[in-house]
Design a protein around this motif. Structure first.
Motif, short mmCIF file in Angstrom:
data_model
loop_
_atom_site.label_atom_id
_atom_site.label_comp_id
_atom_site.label_asym_id
_atom_site.label_seq_id
_atom_site.Cartn_x
_atom_site.Cartn_y
_atom_site.Cartn_z
N GLY A 230 -16.64 8.18 15.76
CA GLY A 230 -16.61 9.29 16.76
C GLY A 230 -15.65 9.02 17.77
N LYS A 231 -14.79 8.04 17.99
CA LYS A 231 -13.92 7.59 19.08
C LYS A 231 -12.88 8.23 19.18
CE LYS A 231 -15.38 2.54 19.28
NZ LYS A 231 -14.80 1.33 19.24
N HIS A 232 -12.44 9.04 18.23
CA HIS A 232 -11.46 9.80 17.96
C HIS A 232 -11.37 11.04 17.18
CE1 HIS A 232 -9.13 6.54 20.05
NE2 HIS A 232 -9.60 5.70 18.98
N LYS A 233 -10.98 12.20 17.81
CA LYS A 233 -10.83 13.26 16.85
C LYS A 233 -9.73 13.35 15.83
CE LYS A 233 -12.59 16.22 20.69
NZ LYS A 233 -12.29 17.31 21.43
N ALA A 262 -3.94 5.99 7.57
CA ALA A 262 -4.07 4.18 7.47
C ALA A 262 -4.89 3.70 8.37
CB ALA A 262 -2.57 3.71 7.28
N THR A 263 -5.64 2.67 7.84
CA THR A 263 -6.41 1.65 8.79
C THR A 263 -5.46 0.63 9.22
OG1 THR A 263 -6.83 0.15 6.92
CG2 THR A 263 -8.55 2.21 7.34
N ARG A 264 -6.10 0.21 10.32
CA ARG A 264 -5.12 -1.05 11.01
C ARG A 264 -4.62 -1.98 9.91
NH1 ARG A 264 -4.07 -5.32 14.45
NH2 ARG A 264 -4.43 -7.32 13.55
N ASP A 265 -5.39 -2.50 8.78
CA ASP A 265 -5.22 -3.35 8.00
C ASP A 265 -3.97 -2.88 6.97
OD1 ASP A 265 -6.74 -5.37 8.99
OD2 ASP A 265 -8.38 -5.08 7.57
N GLN A 266 -4.26 -1.49 6.77
CA GLN A 266 -3.32 -1.03 5.81
C GLN A 266 -1.98 -0.69 6.59
OE1 GLN A 266 -5.62 2.69 4.95
NE2 GLN A 266 -6.48 1.81 2.96
N MET A 267 -1.83 -0.46 7.93
CA MET A 267 -0.55 -0.12 8.29
C MET A 267 0.05 -1.54 8.65
SD MET A 267 -1.88 2.11 11.92
CE MET A 267 -0.11 1.82 12.54
N LEU A 268 -0.64 -2.73 8.87
CA LEU A 268 0.18 -3.94 8.73
C LEU A 268 0.49 -4.41 7.41
CD1 LEU A 268 -1.96 -5.84 11.51
CD2 LEU A 268 0.33 -5.00 11.77
N SER A 269 -0.30 -4.24 6.38
CA SER A 269 -0.09 -4.69 4.95
C SER A 269 1.32 -3.80 4.67
CB SER A 269 -1.06 -4.31 4.12
OG SER A 269 -0.94 -4.67 2.94
N SER A 270 1.31 -2.40 4.79
CA SER A 270 2.64 -1.71 4.52
C SER A 270 3.72 -2.24 5.22
CB SER A 270 2.28 -0.36 4.64
OG SER A 270 3.29 0.71 4.23
N MET A 271 3.54 -2.48 6.28
CA MET A 271 4.81 -2.93 7.05
C MET A 271 5.26 -4.33 6.30
SD MET A 271 7.19 -2.50 9.18
CE MET A 271 6.91 -1.15 10.35
N ASP A 302 -9.76 3.67 11.08
CA ASP A 302 -10.81 3.07 11.27
C ASP A 302 -11.09 2.91 12.71
OD1 ASP A 302 -8.92 1.21 11.64
OD2 ASP A 302 -9.86 -0.22 10.33
N GLY A 303 -10.10 2.98 13.68
CA GLY A 303 -10.43 2.60 15.09
C GLY A 303 -9.85 1.42 15.49
N GLY A 304 -9.30 0.66 14.54
CA GLY A 304 -8.57 -0.64 14.77
C GLY A 304 -7.32 -0.46 15.40
N LYS A 305 -6.97 -1.21 16.35
CA LYS A 305 -5.70 -1.45 17.18
C LYS A 305 -4.94 -2.27 16.62
CE LYS A 305 -9.20 -0.98 20.94
NZ LYS A 305 -10.16 -1.99 21.13
#
Length: 498
Positions: A230-233, A262-271, A302-305
């Motif tokens: 619920g932190k972000h729309k 993408a979640t935080r981990d997915q963004m970093l993994s893809s990069m 997922d709200g991960g930064k």
């Protein structure tokens, strides 16, 4: 007939010369050595892997059969009416070369090879080498390209003047299309434009842009934030941004890859996966993130930064040696806080213009829905902010363009997409054909977005870019016009104020 049965039918009907023709026409799409393509099935497998051919997207197959004039096969496969409504992957340049090859006989080919004796290796001039193979070798030797037809013109003027005139007609038609659409202008409009095209001898030479493939355009498109507690729309309108970006960057010669939600981990993994590839045959790389954000970073769904530094440092020269010395371009559509940009009057001839608000007002109807891409509370900004100095790594050849300045929001409309991406796409389409470099184009983006205004909420926005580029990024003029089924104004949306 099932789609794969259609592909098998094509493989059974076409001969080896047809196969070579198909591979040649797809060369700009394949971005690889087409000599490994020995049958239509080989070609179709590669195109399917690159998502350029499927049952839902049979347009390329239909266009290929149409170009090589297998009309009966088109009818048998029920592809006669199949036409693409998006950017045509077979470039006009590639089609031109194929058409020329059909009109060059063996005697004329022998003369062409004779004129190229000092330019090409003996193996490329042997009797069994076809016209298309000669063209490919000329491209490998940088004697022929979409922006360099001069050598071929000179040869055909001596060998077959009617084909030389065909090249002139092609160039003239491309120029007329550009002028009629207003999207591609191959000629400088003024002396200042000429200097932007690199004709000013005081300017350093731009980064090389001569590779067969411009590079990968990696797009993260985060829409569904239901997993963020619920932190972000959800980010309504982001698909419009993705669509614009995909069209424009493909037009510029990039291979677009989209990573959705993408979640935080997915963004970093893809990069990391992107950094681990071999980019030696490419000119640069472009990375776009469409998401909610905070100062100096973005959020996964997922709200991960994810700090921008975590993304950019993966492309450092140590970790990605094949991109050393090449531009690494980042475009970030996200808020950097929840502050609203304030408007200030601009002095004109020593006086203050009190009507500055009215000059740039956008639609003011009550139905307009404005969203931002920032954190939901000031607490998020204070505790999770990353200082602006971390946006750029210490290594060279990086450019980062942010939708807004630190601590401020960026505007996104549900039915129009974001102001920043609107303006970025518009200015790329208008100014790349004029030879303007990317930093100059981004300065125009800053000016565009700074003039946008919404009465509801009093929203304004100021993009910002930072760079460790060592010289200018000047994209080659793309082939033909920007081909899109809607008008240019529809493509940009009403929020464009210039």
């Amino acid at each position: 007939m099932e789609f794969r049965e259609k592909l098998l039918k094509v493989d059974q009907v076409l001969n080896s010369d047809d196969t070579k023709a198909l591979a040649f026409l797809c060369k700009d799409i394949l971005k690889c050595d087409i000599s490994s393509v020995e049958s239509p099935i080989d070609l179709f497998k590669i195109l399917e892997e690159k998502d350029d051919l499927s049952e839902d997207q049979p347009y390329l197959l239909a266009d290929l059969l149409r170009v090589i004039e297998h009309f009966q096969l088109l009818r048998e496969l029920d592809l006669n009416s199949t036409m693409s409504t998006t950017v045509n992957p077979i470039t006009p340049y590639r089609k031109l070369l194929y058409e020329l090859s059909k009109d060059i006989g063996q005697k004329e080919l022998k003369k062409i090879k004779f004129l190229l004796t000092k330019d090409l290796q003996r193996s490329a001039l042997e009797l069994n080498v076809s016209t298309l193979e000669v063209f490919l070798e000329m491209e490998r030797k940088d004697l022929l390209s979409s922006s360099n037809l001069l050598r071929l013109e000179q040869i055909l003027k001596d060998v077959r003047p009617v084909l030389w005139k065909q090249i002139l007609q092609f160039k003239d038609s491309q120029g007329k299309i550009a002028q009629e659409t207003g999207l591609v202008d191959l000629r400088p409009r003024s002396s200042s434009d000429a200097s932007r095209r690199g004709k000013d001898q005081t300017d350093p030479p731009p980064y090389p842009m001569k590779a067969q493939q411009r590079g990968i355009c990696w797009i993260v498109n985060n829409f569904d934030f239901s997993r963020s507690s619920g932190k972000h729309k959800n980010r309504e309108g982001t698909d419009i941004d993705e669509g614009r970006l995909s069209l424009v960057f493909r037009w510029l010669g990039f291979e677009v890859e989209v990573l959705p939600d993408a979640t935080r981990d997915q963004m970093l993994s893809s990069m990391r996966e992107l950094a681990g590839r071999d980019h030696s045959g490419m000119d640069c790389v472009a990375c776009v993130v469409l998401s909610h954000g905070l100062e100096g970073g973005v959020y996964g769904v997922d709200g991960g930064k994810v700090r921008l530094k975590e993304l950019t440092e993966l492309l450092h020269g140590v970790r990605c040696p094949s991109l050393r010395g090449k531009p690494k371009l980042f475009f970030i559509q996200a808020c950097q806080g929840n502050k609203k940009e304030q408007a200030v009057p601009v002095p004109a001839n020593g006086t203050v213009n009190p009507k500055v608000h009215d000059q740039t007002d956008g639609p003011s109807g009550p139905g307009v829905n404005i969203q931002t891409d920032g954190p939901s509370s000031p607490v998020d900004i204070c505790s999770d902010a990353v200082v602006a100095s971390e946006l750029l790594p210490s290594t060279a050849d990086f450019l980062t363009a942010m939708a807004t300045t630190p601590s401020h929001v960026s505007v996104r409309l549900e039915d129009k997409g974001s102001w920043f991406i609107q303006s970025l796409c518009k200015n790329l389409v208008q100014l790349v054909p004029q030879g303007q470099d990317l930093v100059s184009i981004l300065t125009n983006v800053n000016d565009d977005v700074s003039k946008m205004f919404k009465r509801i909420g009093g929203c304004r926005q100021m993009p910002q870019h930072s760079s460790s580029l060592r010289t200018r990024v000047v994209f080659p003029v793309p082939e033909g016009r920007f081909n899109h089924k809607v008008t240019f104004d529809d493509f940009l949306g009403e929020e464009s104020t210039v």
